[in-house]
Design a protein around this motif. Structure first.
Motif, PDB file in Angstrom:
ATOM      1  N   ALA A  18     -12.261 147.461  62.672  1.00  0.00           N
ATOM      2  CA  ALA A  18     -11.241 146.459  62.380  1.00  0.00           C
ATOM      3  C   ALA A  18     -11.554 145.690  61.102  1.00  0.00           C
ATOM      4  O   ALA A  18     -10.672 145.493  60.254  1.00  0.00           O
ATOM      5  CB  ALA A  18     -11.125 145.494  63.557  1.00  0.00           C
ATOM      6  N   ARG A  19     -12.792 145.263  60.952  1.00  0.00           N
ATOM      7  CA  ARG A  19     -13.160 144.493  59.757  1.00  0.00           C
ATOM      8  C   ARG A  19     -13.034 145.338  58.488  1.00  0.00           C
ATOM      9  O   ARG A  19     -12.582 144.857  57.450  1.00  0.00           O
ATOM     10  CB  ARG A  19     -14.584 143.952  59.898  1.00  0.00           C
ATOM     11  N   GLU A  20     -13.424 146.606  58.571  1.00  0.00           N
ATOM     12  CA  GLU A  20     -13.352 147.453  57.385  1.00  0.00           C
ATOM     13  C   GLU A  20     -11.910 147.779  57.019  1.00  0.00           C
ATOM     14  O   GLU A  20     -11.540 147.775  55.839  1.00  0.00           O
ATOM     15  CB  GLU A  20     -14.148 148.744  57.608  1.00  0.00           C
ATOM     16  N   LEU A  21     -11.069 148.035  58.014  1.00  0.00           N
ATOM     17  CA  LEU A  21      -9.652 148.272  57.736  1.00  0.00           C
ATOM     18  C   LEU A  21      -9.023 147.046  57.085  1.00  0.00           C
ATOM     19  O   LEU A  21      -8.218 147.161  56.151  1.00  0.00           O
ATOM     20  CB  LEU A  21      -8.907 148.611  59.033  1.00  0.00           C
ATOM     21  N   SER A  22      -9.404 145.876  57.555  1.00  0.00           N
ATOM     22  CA  SER A  22      -8.889 144.635  56.970  1.00  0.00           C
ATOM     23  C   SER A  22      -9.406 144.443  55.551  1.00  0.00           C
ATOM     24  O   SER A  22      -8.659 144.064  54.642  1.00  0.00           O
ATOM     25  CB  SER A  22      -9.286 143.445  57.851  1.00  0.00           C
ATOM     26  N   ARG A  23     -10.690 144.731  55.347  1.00  0.00           N
ATOM     27  CA  ARG A  23     -11.283 144.588  54.011  1.00  0.00           C
ATOM     28  C   ARG A  23     -10.603 145.504  53.007  1.00  0.00           C
ATOM     29  O   ARG A  23     -10.503 145.171  51.820  1.00  0.00           O
ATOM     30  CB  ARG A  23     -12.779 144.902  54.082  1.00  0.00           C
ATOM     31  N   LEU A  24     -10.090 146.627  53.490  1.00  0.00           N
ATOM     32  CA  LEU A  24      -9.402 147.581  52.615  1.00  0.00           C
ATOM     33  C   LEU A  24      -7.956 147.186  52.341  1.00  0.00           C
ATOM     34  O   LEU A  24      -7.219 147.941  51.700  1.00  0.00           O
ATOM     35  CB  LEU A  24      -9.470 148.984  53.237  1.00  0.00           C
ATOM     36  N   GLY A  25      -7.563 146.027  52.843  1.00  0.00           N
ATOM     37  CA  GLY A  25      -6.251 145.487  52.496  1.00  0.00           C
ATOM     38  C   GLY A  25      -5.131 145.770  53.462  1.00  0.00           C
ATOM     39  O   GLY A  25      -3.954 145.647  53.113  1.00  0.00           O
ATOM     40  N   ASN A  26      -5.447 146.128  54.696  1.00  0.00           N
ATOM     41  CA  ASN A  26      -4.421 146.457  55.676  1.00  0.00           C
ATOM     42  C   ASN A  26      -4.169 145.305  56.645  1.00  0.00           C
ATOM     43  O   ASN A  26      -4.990 144.405  56.785  1.00  0.00           O
ATOM     44  CB  ASN A  26      -4.863 147.686  56.482  1.00  0.00           C
ATOM     45  N   ASP A  27      -3.015 145.354  57.316  1.00  0.00           N
ATOM     46  CA  ASP A  27      -2.736 144.428  58.418  1.00  0.00           C
ATOM     47  C   ASP A  27      -3.404 144.977  59.670  1.00  0.00           C
ATOM     48  O   ASP A  27      -3.169 146.134  60.048  1.00  0.00           O
ATOM     49  CB  ASP A  27      -1.230 144.305  58.660  1.00  0.00           C
ATOM     50  N   VAL A  28      -4.229 144.160  60.315  1.00  0.00           N
ATOM     51  CA  VAL A  28      -4.980 144.630  61.478  1.00  0.00           C
ATOM     52  C   VAL A  28      -4.793 143.667  62.645  1.00  0.00           C
ATOM     53  O   VAL A  28      -5.075 142.469  62.538  1.00  0.00           O
ATOM     54  CB  VAL A  28      -6.486 144.763  61.161  1.00  0.00           C
ATOM     55  N   ALA A  42     -11.508 136.693  64.608  1.00  0.00           N
ATOM     56  CA  ALA A  42     -10.195 136.130  64.282  1.00  0.00           C
ATOM     57  C   ALA A  42     -10.011 135.826  62.799  1.00  0.00           C
ATOM     58  O   ALA A  42      -8.924 136.018  62.246  1.00  0.00           O
ATOM     59  CB  ALA A  42      -9.951 134.875  65.120  1.00  0.00           C
ATOM     60  N   ASP A  43     -11.051 135.343  62.136  1.00  0.00           N
ATOM     61  CA  ASP A  43     -10.927 134.967  60.722  1.00  0.00           C
ATOM     62  C   ASP A  43     -10.992 136.169  59.780  1.00  0.00           C
ATOM     63  O   ASP A  43     -10.725 136.022  58.585  1.00  0.00           O
ATOM     64  CB  ASP A  43     -12.037 133.977  60.341  1.00  0.00           C
ATOM     65  N   ASP A  44     -11.326 137.325  60.308  1.00  0.00           N
ATOM     66  CA  ASP A  44     -11.530 138.500  59.456  1.00  0.00           C
ATOM     67  C   ASP A  44     -10.367 139.488  59.472  1.00  0.00           C
ATOM     68  O   ASP A  44     -10.355 140.441  58.685  1.00  0.00           O
ATOM     69  CB  ASP A  44     -12.807 139.240  59.876  1.00  0.00           C
ATOM     70  N   VAL A  45      -9.413 139.285  60.383  1.00  0.00           N
ATOM     71  CA  VAL A  45      -8.297 140.221  60.513  1.00  0.00           C
ATOM     72  C   VAL A  45      -6.978 139.469  60.510  1.00  0.00           C
ATOM     73  O   VAL A  45      -6.949 138.230  60.521  1.00  0.00           O
ATOM     74  CB  VAL A  45      -8.426 141.057  61.815  1.00  0.00           C
ATOM     75  N   THR A  46      -5.875 140.196  60.522  1.00  0.00           N
ATOM     76  CA  THR A  46      -4.552 139.575  60.478  1.00  0.00           C
ATOM     77  C   THR A  46      -4.258 138.783  61.737  1.00  0.00           C
ATOM     78  O   THR A  46      -3.778 137.649  61.684  1.00  0.00           O
ATOM     79  CB  THR A  46      -3.465 140.658  60.301  1.00  0.00           C
ATOM     80  N   GLN A  47      -4.552 139.380  62.898  1.00  0.00           N
ATOM     81  CA  GLN A  47      -4.296 138.724  64.177  1.00  0.00           C
ATOM     82  C   GLN A  47      -5.264 139.246  65.213  1.00  0.00           C
ATOM     83  O   GLN A  47      -5.519 140.452  65.281  1.00  0.00           O
ATOM     84  CB  GLN A  47      -2.849 138.986  64.634  1.00  0.00           C
ATOM     85  N   ALA A  48      -5.805 138.361  66.027  1.00  0.00           N
ATOM     86  CA  ALA A  48      -6.698 138.744  67.116  1.00  0.00           C
ATOM     87  C   ALA A  48      -6.214 138.060  68.383  1.00  0.00           C
ATOM     88  O   ALA A  48      -5.976 136.849  68.390  1.00  0.00           O
ATOM     89  CB  ALA A  48      -8.136 138.340  66.806  1.00  0.00           C
ATOM     90  N   VAL A  49      -6.050 138.850  69.450  1.00  0.00           N
ATOM     91  CA  VAL A  49      -5.406 138.353  70.660  1.00  0.00           C
ATOM     92  C   VAL A  49      -6.228 138.684  71.897  1.00  0.00           C
ATOM     93  O   VAL A  49      -6.746 139.799  72.019  1.00  0.00           O
ATOM     94  CB  VAL A  49      -3.996 138.984  70.810  1.00  0.00           C
ATOM     95  N   VAL A  50      -6.329 137.715  72.805  1.00  0.00           N
ATOM     96  CA  VAL A  50      -6.911 137.969  74.122  1.00  0.00           C
ATOM     97  C   VAL A  50      -5.781 138.485  75.007  1.00  0.00           C
ATOM     98  O   VAL A  50      -4.826 137.768  75.299  1.00  0.00           O
ATOM     99  CB  VAL A  50      -7.521 136.694  74.732  1.00  0.00           C
ATOM    100  N   ALA A  51      -5.864 139.742  75.399  1.00  0.00           N
ATOM    101  CA  ALA A  51      -4.799 140.340  76.198  1.00  0.00           C
ATOM    102  C   ALA A  51      -5.314 141.577  76.914  1.00  0.00           C
ATOM    103  O   ALA A  51      -6.331 142.159  76.532  1.00  0.00           O
ATOM    104  CB  ALA A  51      -3.610 140.710  75.303  1.00  0.00           C
ATOM    105  N   ASP A  52      -4.573 141.981  77.954  1.00  0.00           N
ATOM    106  CA  ASP A  52      -4.896 143.187  78.708  1.00  0.00           C
ATOM    107  C   ASP A  52      -4.074 144.330  78.133  1.00  0.00           C
ATOM    108  O   ASP A  52      -2.869 144.443  78.366  1.00  0.00           O
ATOM    109  CB  ASP A  52      -4.561 142.974  80.189  1.00  0.00           C
ATOM    110  N   ALA A  53      -4.719 145.201  77.379  1.00  0.00           N
ATOM    111  CA  ALA A  53      -4.023 146.287  76.691  1.00  0.00           C
ATOM    112  C   ALA A  53      -3.570 147.387  77.649  1.00  0.00           C
ATOM    113  O   ALA A  53      -2.841 148.298  77.239  1.00  0.00           O
ATOM    114  CB  ALA A  53      -4.925 146.882  75.613  1.00  0.00           C
ATOM    115  N   ARG A  54      -3.960 147.303  78.909  1.00  0.00           N
ATOM    116  CA  ARG A  54      -3.497 148.295  79.882  1.00  0.00           C
ATOM    117  C   ARG A  54      -2.032 148.078  80.244  1.00  0.00           C
ATOM    118  O   ARG A  54      -1.404 148.965  80.829  1.00  0.00           O
ATOM    119  CB  ARG A  54      -4.362 148.237  81.143  1.00  0.00           C
TER     120      ARG A  54
END
Length: 216
Positions: A18-28, A42-54
């Motif tokens: 996630a951090r590397e994809l963000s560093r490369l200029g993408n929305d993550v 949270a400060d390193d990516v576009t959005q970080a969420v606490v959620a149940d991905a199931r």
């Protein structure tokens, strides 16, 4: 080109991706059920969420179905990993990159239609073993069927010598390019004299590459 990615699971593997994809200029977008992990990234990516991905509704509410690709990096919960992979594969757009925990898990992910299946611990172990055996190897890529491209650094053994000293032809190995500082020679001339620290990119069968390692 800026793209949109979702990473599900923020262990060491997922958070690094996630951090590397963000560093490369993408929305993550990052999703994890562990609030501490989410807060750390949270400060390193576009959005970080606490959620149940199931939960498919949760994923759709977060816009995961609009992502260009989804990385299923869940490593602790095999069932959750499989369920999230299945859910995202039923979405028409995202490409799915899934982390496999073992060979049987890989087979299940393959049956589910995961576009890419990765074994980060296995692959890192392989790279470490190769680095310990062949310290001159900087990096390598498997092209399948035991064919590899390998980047090596010229050592004192070959410095001051020409390409002929590497015995490439008799071992059916090709020298694709040589990088010396900022200069790239592709292909290098036959009379090129190697200098210490030159970077060489070679291609061939694994056993043949091993055979010429004694000259490097």
């Amino acid at each position: 080109m800026k793209r949109t990615f979702t990473v599900v699971g923020l262990g060491a593997f997922g958070s690094t991706v996630a951090r590397e994809l963000s560093r490369l200029g993408n929305d993550v977008l990052c999703i994890d059920m562990n609030a501490e992990r989410v807060n750390e990234i949270a400060d390193d990516v576009t959005q970080a969420v606490v959620a149940d991905a199931r939960n498919e509704d949760t994923l759709r509410d977060l816009g995961v179905h609009e992502s260009d690709a989804v990385v299923v990096a869940i490593g602790e919960d095999l069932e959750a990993n499989i369920l999230v992979t299945l859910t995202v594969k039923n979405m028409p757009k995202p490409e799915v990159w899934a982390k496999a925990l073992n060979h049987n898990h890989h087979r299940i992910l393959h049956k589910l239609g995961a576009d890419h299946i990765v074994h980060p611990e296995h692959e890192m172990g392989m790279r470490l073993a190769h680095a310990m055996m062949y310290p001159e190897v900087v990096d390598y890529i498997s092209l399948g069927h035991d064919v590899f491209t390998v980047e090596v650094r010229a050592s004192e053994k070959i410095a001051g010598q020409t390409i002929a000293a590497m015995k490439l032809e008799e071992n059916d190995v090709r020298l694709l390019l040589v990088k010396h500082q900022r200069d790239i020679l592709t292909p290098p001339p036959a009379d090129y004299v190697f200098r210490l620290g030159d970077q060489l990119v070679l291609a061939g069968m694994l056993q043949n590459l091993r055979n010429i390692s004694v000259y490097l």
